[in-house]
Design an enzyme around this catalytic site. Sequence first.
Site, short mmCIF file in Angstrom:
data_model
loop_
_atom_site.label_atom_id
_atom_site.label_comp_id
_atom_site.label_asym_id
_atom_site.label_seq_id
_atom_site.Cartn_x
_atom_site.Cartn_y
_atom_site.Cartn_z
N SER A 282 0.85 -1.20 0.00
CA SER A 282 0.00 0.00 0.00
C SER A 282 0.88 1.24 0.00
CB SER A 282 -0.90 0.01 1.24
OG SER A 282 -0.14 0.36 2.40
N ASP A 283 0.31 2.37 -0.41
CA ASP A 283 1.02 3.62 -0.19
C ASP A 283 0.85 3.99 1.28
OD1 ASP A 283 2.52 5.90 -0.64
OD2 ASP A 283 1.44 6.45 -2.45
N TRP A 284 1.61 5.01 1.71
CA TRP A 284 1.65 5.38 3.12
C TRP A 284 0.23 5.64 3.66
CZ3 TRP A 284 6.05 6.44 6.34
CH2 TRP A 284 5.74 7.00 7.58
N ALA A 285 -0.21 4.80 4.56
CA ALA A 285 -1.51 4.94 5.25
C ALA A 285 -2.70 4.92 4.30
CB ALA A 285 -1.54 6.21 6.10
N SER A 286 -2.50 4.43 3.06
CA SER A 286 -3.62 4.47 2.10
C SER A 286 -4.74 3.50 2.48
CB SER A 286 -3.12 4.19 0.69
OG SER A 286 -2.62 2.87 0.57
#
Length: 678
Positions: A282-286
């Site tokens: 995932s992207d950061w905190a996505s």
Amino acid sequence: MMKATLLFLLGLLLLNGAQASTSSEKKEQNERKIEELISKMTLQEKLGQMSQFDPGQLGRPEEAKQAIRDGKVGSILNLVGAREVNELQKVAVEESRLGIPLVIARDVIHGYRTIMPIPLGLTAGWNAELAEKAMAVAAEEAAAEGIHWTFAPMIDISRDPRWGRIAESSGEDTYLTSVMAKAMIKGFQGDDLSAPNTIAACAKHFVGYGAAEGGRDYNTTLIPEVQLRNDYLPPFQVAADAGVATFMSAFNDLNGVPASGNEFTLKQILRKEWNYNGMVVSDWASITEMIAHGFAANSKEAAEKALKAGIDMEMATSTYVDHVQALLDEGTIDLATIDEYVANILRLKLDLGLFDKPYTDESAAAKSILSEKNLQIAKEAASESFVLLQNKNELLPLSNDLSSVAVIGPLADAPHDQMGTWVFDGKKENTITPLTALKEMLGADQVNFARGLKISRTKTTEGFAEAVEAAKKSDVVLLFLGEESILSGEAHSLANLNLQGAQSELLEAVAETGKPVVLVIMAGRQLTIQKELAKADAVLYAWHPGTMGGPALADMLFGKTTPSGKLPVTFPKTVGQIPIYYNHKNTGRPADYQQWTDINKIPAEATQHSLGNTSHYLDAGFEPLFPFGFGLSYTTFEYSDLKLSSKTMGKDGAIEVSVNLKNTGKFEGAEVVQLYIR
């Protein structure tokens, strides 16, 4: 000679066959290793492998070590330095129950310490081989500091310069982006992912992130499936086919479904249609951001949707750790899914050779970082990125007989900003600026320097007098304008694309001296510079050129090199034309010069249909300031004898096109031959 050649080829075939056998055997060994490890792992250890954290999120050093010792962490991002990495790796390998190594990740976007031009600038070189070399430099330097995995290349199709992350992209064209994607992946990963000078690449952001509505970062994207498949997906399919080690899901939603919970893109397309078997992060905190999207009610539901979509590893948040047990108990997900995702992660670590060689040679950095070879590649990449937009009366290249030059502007000596956006490890003290390079080339006494403006956003004119004086006592003005690196990149969108602060006024002030003006623009995106073109004699677009931008610019300004860069994006005249890109579909009433009328020439009380009914703006027309693929040279080229191999498609659906190309000018030069079909 023929016999020797055939024998040599046969030798290659035999060697490749042996390598294939060895590779197949190694793959089988790895799969057995994965199966064995998973059979021994507790659920906590499996979820640990599926979790990536920044060191700061793990608490104090001893707390971080204990989390690793307990098998709660599979990957760490933003940890740099071979010694620091080895210290934590030792805990994972020698003190945890199963000895599974960490995979260390970092945003190494366009260089580690030797900074290359921003990706948009690198793409302006239209040179895939050079892009591969540039990313190989980044990989070599990053690997020497203990990094195993980079979150690059970004291969989002980007058609809105208001979006700050266009700087990280390869621009607006699907084919050019695909070619650059393949080259950059090869540069990062080389031929052997386990080699000490390679790192895993990551195709991001999957998918549609570059189509953010209004150019506002993280914004919604609405892309019909036919356009998604024709324009936005092909670079990612090329990346998958090229063996990219990882994919990253995007922040945005796509047609109402957040990318990190999108089963259609992640499962149907990526896994089923493309048969991709690498790892997805995932992207950061996505994952937790799906709550803000309104797609998940809480973090538990966010975890469920990400797992069902196919996100193997969660970056920076802990929804998997917090909720998987409950989801298993409820039967919402099954353990086989968790095991599949853990296997994808372990496979990456095995491919990287981390089980066999988990530690980084702490002496490697001194040999590779900022080496002469790396700096030379950075200089070459910068040089090929420059695009000559205007050259009135062939002002460029400058004569070596000039008695003095004025070097003016906030970007003439801005070593930090010259590196561009998304640079975490480059150091400004290693950057060579245009001012430094020109003084070295010409002699300090021949360079009259005045900053004019402190930074690109400065609005006061208190430095103008010094700049004008420098211009008056010089033969030519080299004016370096543009934007600071902070003005482009993630979350740095702009509603207006004009030169910030009093930069246009500074150009006007020095132009009024009557001295010829060479305008060099350093920026992370295409800017609206129509009025500046009228005030400058020559315009060279340098993007943010990186560590060696200064020497590359000095060489080009004085003719030691010749510009060959071509625009990877369309330059609008005004923001109101956006989106404007070269391969927009035609309308039933396309505009042309016969039916377009300048707004200032419309007679009073003109009848409604007297202007013709075509697709254009009354005040901006229908053409861009500069089209995609544009770029001048110091020399001239002649195309002749254009031939098609056939006038109709053959059974293989291919037609060969050939052309003779001749340099007819006074300088050596390289030409990017472009062919467009519709």
